[in-house]
Design an enzyme around this catalytic site. Structure first.
Site, PDB file in Angstrom:
ATOM      1  CD  GLU A 141      -2.773  -1.329  -0.077  1.00 45.40           C
ATOM      2  OE1 GLU A 141      -2.856  -0.366  -0.858  1.00 45.40           O
ATOM      3  OE2 GLU A 141      -3.316  -2.430  -0.302  1.00 45.40           O
ATOM      4  CG  ASP A 200       1.892  -7.510  -5.450  1.00 45.13           C
ATOM      5  OD1 ASP A 200       1.313  -7.059  -4.430  1.00 45.13           O
ATOM      6  OD2 ASP A 200       1.345  -8.299  -6.243  1.00 45.13           O
TER       7      ASP A 200
END
Length: 633
Positions: free
Chosen positions: A482, A545
């Site tokens: 995030e 990611d």
């Protein structure tokens, strides 16, 4: 553990035994890491709602008592079945009564408030150019099929799904007062109008370029594009003389080409389309038969075998409508302060390591590093659940006399008014993008904040009883993911205050774009089931990611006795997923995330720690040569 070698397939080696025995619930398209936790939260809260509804449990959250009343209305099938289609007929009659553009213009604000489909979508959102203020935004209407790509005449899935939709709509229309001939005409016109829209609106791939949504346009220009629709009249009804002078157009082509799908000649197409869409959108609030009919399309799209049981339908409805109160209730009842402190501490540690990595970055100039670190220093952390419930929900009390349908209309109007009233107010940074009972997490580029609802802070993502290595491979990598969205291909174009702003040195941004292109290529075209991965569609999530893994692996090196094997194994466990083929193919076309198996298997190959942890060699399938490995952040 499966007998597949971890060096050949991390995902299958870790999850293979589970995949063989896992059963997808009949009312869901998938099961796995996120989904299993969601099911557990769902069961817990359904039980609580039943206890609250029966008076066996109490809550001091008044807005939760309103949610319980709606829950009971959904369960009251005796009343719903007796009423049948009757509650919606008055609103369907209003749509049907439109004979002229003037008729529509006179109803436009009422339609906007009730969420009756207009020939465009509109509302109020934070301004991407000035995140302290709100702006009025507009975009084209929504499509029947999931994406514009389904409208290619050769797309078999699109043809099949459209036939399913027609079947669903014809069954629902049979309950209306329309004659058989009119029912057929309304459905035919709905499909025609939808096909016209499909030629003008953005594809999912275009929506993935988030920054291109920001197109501030003079009000006069939008008014001109939308003629003969009286856009100014609608705004004046709502705002009097305080109407917006600039409109943010999210989908410029749809608005510029508005007259190709909405004009004087095809008004009837619009009216019939609005009638059918509104009926199907609202059918879940009517009799059990109509509610069941309204699920036909979604079940076909997702590969779902059966509708949820009634209690679950009730929970799903109240969970959407009273999301914040339910999230606060869940957080207060089930989220421990010890866990919250531990996770906040981990978030801060990850942010600090991110700063170190930015300082040591090899492709950024010093001035760009300073701006990136400033952005990291100002990220706001929203952990668990909000401290208070917004005033909107205190207005959402439902009286006994209201039907389920009328209750939902009342709520829709209240929510629409609340949204439209934000226009001339400052952006409320205390609002949460996700409620506390949601198993998910997010980064908001317009607020530069990260939200971690209480419900995701469980195994396999996180537990105070798991090792720090497992937690870093789970929730740690998700937190890093995030944060990395602040520096993906979209987030990188926003500054620390949430404004679109170029804070990059030109050569640095070109270097970043080169790495972004490499990330696109790493995933693009990978065969998956009967489709292929679109690397451009999923690039922002893959950058995230990659960044999440990079920063947490860096922390692993600072932890005494860290276990990199446990880290990668828990990373794979988090992404375990068993899904219906229809749903997987739907995600492949529409989701900005890569397929779960690829998320688990591809990113580790970019990091030396993967090769060292499991002694991965060139002859192993989970090997890629060093020059093809990508580490951006």
């Amino acid at each position: 553990m499966s007998d597949i070698r971890i060096q050949d397939d991390l995902y299958e080696a870790v999850n293979g035994d589970w995949l063989k025995t896992a059963v997808i619930p009949e009312d869901r398209p998938m099961t796995g890491g996120f989904s299993i936790l969601d099911e557990e939260v769902e069961k817990l809260l359904i039980n609580d709602f039943n206890l609250l509804a029966n008076g066996q449990k109490n809550t001091n959250i008044k807005e939760m008592t309103y949610a319980v009343e709606l829950y009971k209305k959904v369960l009251d099938t005796k009343r719903r079945n007796e009423e049948g289609i009757t509650p919606i007929l008055k609103d369907l009659a209003v749509i049907q009564s439109i004979q002229s553009i003037e008729d529509l213009n006179s109803l436009s604000l009422d339609f906007l408030l009730k969420d009756v489909p207009l020939p465009f979508q509109a509302g109020v959102e934070p301004d991407m150019g000035d995140a302290t203020k709100n702006s009025f935004v507009i975009l084209g209407p929504s499509l029947i099929l999931p994406d514009t790509t389904y409208y290619d005449g050769c797309n078999e899935a699109g043809i099949e799904l459209l036939n399913v939709y027609k079947d669903m709509a014809s069954k629902a229309l049979a309950y209306t007062p329309l004659s058989k001939e009119d029912q057929e005409k309304y459905l035919e016109d709905t499909i025609k109008f939808d096909s016209l829209i499909a030629k003008c609106v953005k594809s999912q791939l275009e929506w993935a370029d988030y920054v291109k949504n920001y197109n501030p346009t003079p009000l006069e220009e939008v008014i001109e594009s939308l003629k003969p629709f009286d856009f100014m009249g609608m705004l004046k009804k709502e705002y009097k003389d305080e109407f917006p002078k600039t409109i943010v157009v999210y989908d410029p082509r749809a608005i510029k080409e508005f007259n190709t799908y909405f004009n004087l000649d095809n008004l009837n197409l619009y009216v019939h389309w609005a009638y059918v869409k509104y009926l199907l959108k609202s059918a879940f609030t009517l009799s059990e038969e109509l509610a069941e009919i309204s699920t036909i399309f979604r079940k076909a799209l997702m590969g779902i075998d059966a509708s949820p049981k009634l209690e679950k339908q009730a929970y799903m409805a109240v969970s959407r409508i009273y999301s914040e109160p339910i999230g606060v209730y869940y957080g207060r009842e089930y989220f421990g302060e010890e866990a919250k402190k531990d996770i906040v501490s981990l978030v801060k540690r990850i942010i600090e390591m991110y700063k170190v990595r930015m300082k040591n970055n090899t492709f950024l100039a010093e001035e760009t590093k300073i701006e990136a670190i400033k952005k990291l220093s100002t990220i706001e952390i929203k952990m668990g659940y909000p401290e208070y419930i917004h005033d909107l929900y205190s207005k959402m009390e439902l009286t006994l006399d209201l039907s389920y349908y009328d209750s939902m209309v009342k709520v829709s109007i209240l929510k629409s008014i609340d949204n439209l009233n934000k226009l001339n107010k400052k952006v409320d940074r205390t609002e949460w993008a996700m409620p506390g009972h949601m198993v998910n997490a997010c980064y908001n580029p317009s607020a530069n904040d990260i939200t971690f609802p209480a419900a995701i802070l469980q195994k396999p993502f996180y537990s105070i009883h798991q090792t720090i290595s497992e937690n870093l491979g789970g929730i740690g990598a998700v937190i890093g993911h995030e944060i990395s969205h602040a520096f993906d291909n979209n987030g990188a174009q926003f500054d620390e205050n949430g404004n679109i702003k170029n804070w990059w040195k030109e050569s640095d941004y070109k270097a970043f774009q080169k790495l972004t292109k490499e990330m696109i290529q790493q995933f693009d075209g990978i065969p998956f089931l009967s489709g292929k991965v679109n690397g451009e569609l999923v690039v922002s999530e893959n950058i995230a990611d990659n960044g999440g893994m990079a920063v947490t692996l860096a922390i692993m090196h600072e932890i005494p006795n860290s276990d990199f094997k446990l880290y990668f194994e828990n990373w794979a466990k988090v992404w375990c997923m068993k899904a219906k083929e229809q749903y997987t193919l739907y995600l492949l076309t529409n989701d900005v995330h890569s397929p779960a198996k690829l998320r688990a298997n591809i990113q580790p190959r970019n990091f030396i720690e993967w090769y060292q942890a499991f002694d991965v060699k060139e002859s192993d399938s989970m090997y890629i040569e060093p020059k093809k490995r990508i580490v951006i952040w």
